[in-house]
Enzyme design. Sequence first.
Site, PDB file in Angstrom:
ATOM      1  N   ARG A  52     -65.850  13.700  17.800  1.00  0.00           N
ATOM      2  CA  ARG A  52     -65.534  12.800  18.909  1.00  0.00           C
ATOM      3  C   ARG A  52     -66.773  12.056  19.411  1.00  0.00           C
ATOM      4  O   ARG A  52     -66.755  10.854  19.627  1.00  0.00           O
ATOM      5  CB  ARG A  52     -64.913  13.632  20.031  1.00  0.00           C
ATOM      6  N   MET A  81     -55.824   4.906  22.723  1.00  0.00           N
ATOM      7  CA  MET A  81     -55.172   6.215  22.709  1.00  0.00           C
ATOM      8  C   MET A  81     -56.086   7.322  22.182  1.00  0.00           C
ATOM      9  O   MET A  81     -55.688   8.127  21.347  1.00  0.00           O
ATOM     10  CB  MET A  81     -53.878   6.142  21.896  1.00  0.00           C
ATOM     11  N   ARG A  82     -57.310   7.323  22.690  1.00  0.00           N
ATOM     12  CA  ARG A  82     -58.240   8.379  22.288  1.00  0.00           C
ATOM     13  C   ARG A  82     -58.814   9.080  23.515  1.00  0.00           C
ATOM     14  O   ARG A  82     -59.037   8.456  24.556  1.00  0.00           O
ATOM     15  CB  ARG A  82     -59.405   7.800  21.474  1.00  0.00           C
ATOM     16  N   HIS A 100     -52.459   4.876  33.460  1.00  0.00           N
ATOM     17  CA  HIS A 100     -51.483   5.809  32.898  1.00  0.00           C
ATOM     18  C   HIS A 100     -50.089   5.427  33.406  1.00  0.00           C
ATOM     19  O   HIS A 100     -49.922   5.180  34.603  1.00  0.00           O
ATOM     20  CB  HIS A 100     -51.848   7.236  33.322  1.00  0.00           C
ATOM     21  N   ASP A 132     -62.475  11.263  33.737  1.00  0.00           N
ATOM     22  CA  ASP A 132     -63.409  12.399  33.765  1.00  0.00           C
ATOM     23  C   ASP A 132     -63.240  13.219  32.489  1.00  0.00           C
ATOM     24  O   ASP A 132     -62.608  12.761  31.534  1.00  0.00           O
ATOM     25  CB  ASP A 132     -63.238  13.215  35.060  1.00  0.00           C
ATOM     26  N   GLU A 133     -63.784  14.434  32.484  1.00  0.00           N
ATOM     27  CA  GLU A 133     -63.790  15.229  31.246  1.00  0.00           C
ATOM     28  C   GLU A 133     -62.402  15.739  30.858  1.00  0.00           C
ATOM     29  O   GLU A 133     -62.188  16.141  29.717  1.00  0.00           O
ATOM     30  CB  GLU A 133     -64.772  16.398  31.365  1.00  0.00           C
ATOM     31  N   GLY A 134     -61.459  15.757  31.788  1.00  0.00           N
ATOM     32  CA  GLY A 134     -60.082  16.146  31.453  1.00  0.00           C
ATOM     33  C   GLY A 134     -59.309  14.926  30.958  1.00  0.00           C
ATOM     34  O   GLY A 134     -59.863  13.837  30.831  1.00  0.00           O
ATOM     35  N   GLU A 165     -48.122  -2.565  35.700  1.00  0.00           N
ATOM     36  CA  GLU A 165     -49.477  -2.273  35.214  1.00  0.00           C
ATOM     37  C   GLU A 165     -50.306  -3.551  35.173  1.00  0.00           C
ATOM     38  O   GLU A 165     -51.493  -3.549  35.479  1.00  0.00           O
ATOM     39  CB  GLU A 165     -49.429  -1.652  33.806  1.00  0.00           C
TER      40      GLU A 165
HETATM   41  N1  3YE Z   1     -60.329  10.537  27.899  1.00  0.00           N
HETATM   42  C1  3YE Z   1     -60.745  11.357  28.918  1.00  0.00           C
HETATM   43  N2  3YE Z   1     -60.083  11.406  30.127  1.00  0.00           N
HETATM   44  C2  3YE Z   1     -58.965  10.643  30.388  1.00  0.00           C
HETATM   45  N3  3YE Z   1     -58.639   8.884  27.262  1.00  0.00           N
HETATM   46  C3  3YE Z   1     -57.566   8.335  27.877  1.00  0.00           C
HETATM   47  C4  3YE Z   1     -57.446   8.853  29.165  1.00  0.00           C
HETATM   48  C5  3YE Z   1     -58.513   9.765  29.328  1.00  0.00           C
HETATM   49  C6  3YE Z   1     -59.222   9.764  28.106  1.00  0.00           C
HETATM   50  O1  3YE Z   1     -58.416  10.715  31.494  1.00  0.00           O
HETATM   51  N4  3YE Z   1     -61.829  12.123  28.743  1.00  0.00           N
HETATM   52  C7  3YE Z   1     -53.944  11.159  22.347  1.00  0.00           C
HETATM   53  C8  3YE Z   1     -54.818  10.910  23.518  1.00  0.00           C
HETATM   54  C9  3YE Z   1     -54.104  10.836  24.837  1.00  0.00           C
HETATM   55  C10 3YE Z   1     -54.813  11.774  21.229  1.00  0.00           C
HETATM   56  O2  3YE Z   1     -54.898  12.973  21.120  1.00  0.00           O
HETATM   57  N5  3YE Z   1     -55.498  10.924  20.447  1.00  0.00           N
HETATM   58  C11 3YE Z   1     -56.371  11.302  19.340  1.00  0.00           C
HETATM   59  C12 3YE Z   1     -56.849  10.071  18.619  1.00  0.00           C
HETATM   60  C13 3YE Z   1     -56.131   9.455  17.565  1.00  0.00           C
HETATM   61  C14 3YE Z   1     -56.699   8.122  17.055  1.00  0.00           C
HETATM   62  O3  3YE Z   1     -57.904   7.988  16.777  1.00  0.00           O
HETATM   63  O4  3YE Z   1     -55.895   7.184  16.921  1.00  0.00           O
HETATM   64  C15 3YE Z   1     -57.685  11.908  19.838  1.00  0.00           C
HETATM   65  O5  3YE Z   1     -58.226  12.743  19.122  1.00  0.00           O
HETATM   66  O6  3YE Z   1     -58.215  11.455  20.885  1.00  0.00           O
HETATM   67  C16 3YE Z   1     -56.722   7.313  27.227  1.00  0.00           C
HETATM   68  C17 3YE Z   1     -55.371   7.842  26.829  1.00  0.00           C
HETATM   69  C18 3YE Z   1     -55.497   9.040  25.944  1.00  0.00           C
HETATM   70  C19 3YE Z   1     -54.144   9.436  25.414  1.00  0.00           C
END
Ligand code: 3YE
Length: 195
Positions: A52, A81-82, A100, A132-134, A165
């Site tokens: 990451r 979406m990461r 969100h 944040d980190e969550g 949005e």
């Molecule tokens: N990161 C942190 N805190 C937050 N990213 C988003 C919001 C947010 C954030 O509040 N630290 C779905 C992610 C969920 C997922 O698991 N994605 C994969 C990636 C897949 C790819 O590369 O296409 C992953 O490993 O991250 C934004 C929304 C995140 C949605």
Amino acid sequence: MSAILKAARGGRIPINPAVVISNRPDALGLASAKRLGVETRVIESRGFAGDRWGYDQRIVSALKDCGVTPENGLVCLAGFMRIISPQFVRMYRNRILNIHPALLPAFPGLDAQGQAVKYGAKCSGCTVHLVDEGVDTGPVILQDVVRVRDDDTAESLSERILRREHILYPRAVNLFATGRIKIEGRRTIIEDPPA
Ligand code: 3YE
């Protein structure tokens, strides 16, 4: 993303959009950004599954290239979406926003609109928050409520939430850009909030 760029281009928010970065070369937003005269970069995430911070370092170096620093910059996640690594979060602390499609802390994570329909919620909406980190846990900046109709599907609800949005996110960016967001622990205090 387009709503924010259009607001900036129209002089409604005092920011200079420096770059639009996508992890997907096919993202529709890249063409919109180009049309609006904003630099674009594609940094593909394939192959970075277990690394990451390795991926985020490439983002950070593109941001710095484009003059978006932890001192002056703002990073807006929009359809990105990461999960952002703790290292990136710490480096740009309180300078990364996300939107969100639900009223957090309800329905965090993926398919928030589908979660709301399935749960039988009568109201949902959207939330702009600091990253944040969550995931979906950072301090809330603005929220807007959207009623859930009896005949809603995830798609029909998503469409109505998305329209809000497009109003809410530029407003939150404007609050940031005009220095009107104070952070006190996990709460934000907004000076002259929009009605
Ligand atoms: N990161 C942190 N805190 C937050 N990213 C988003 C919001 C947010 C954030 O509040 N630290 C779905 C992610 C969920 C997922 O698991 N994605 C994969 C990636 C897949 C790819 O590369 O296409 C992953 O490993 O991250 C934004 C929304 C995140 C949605």
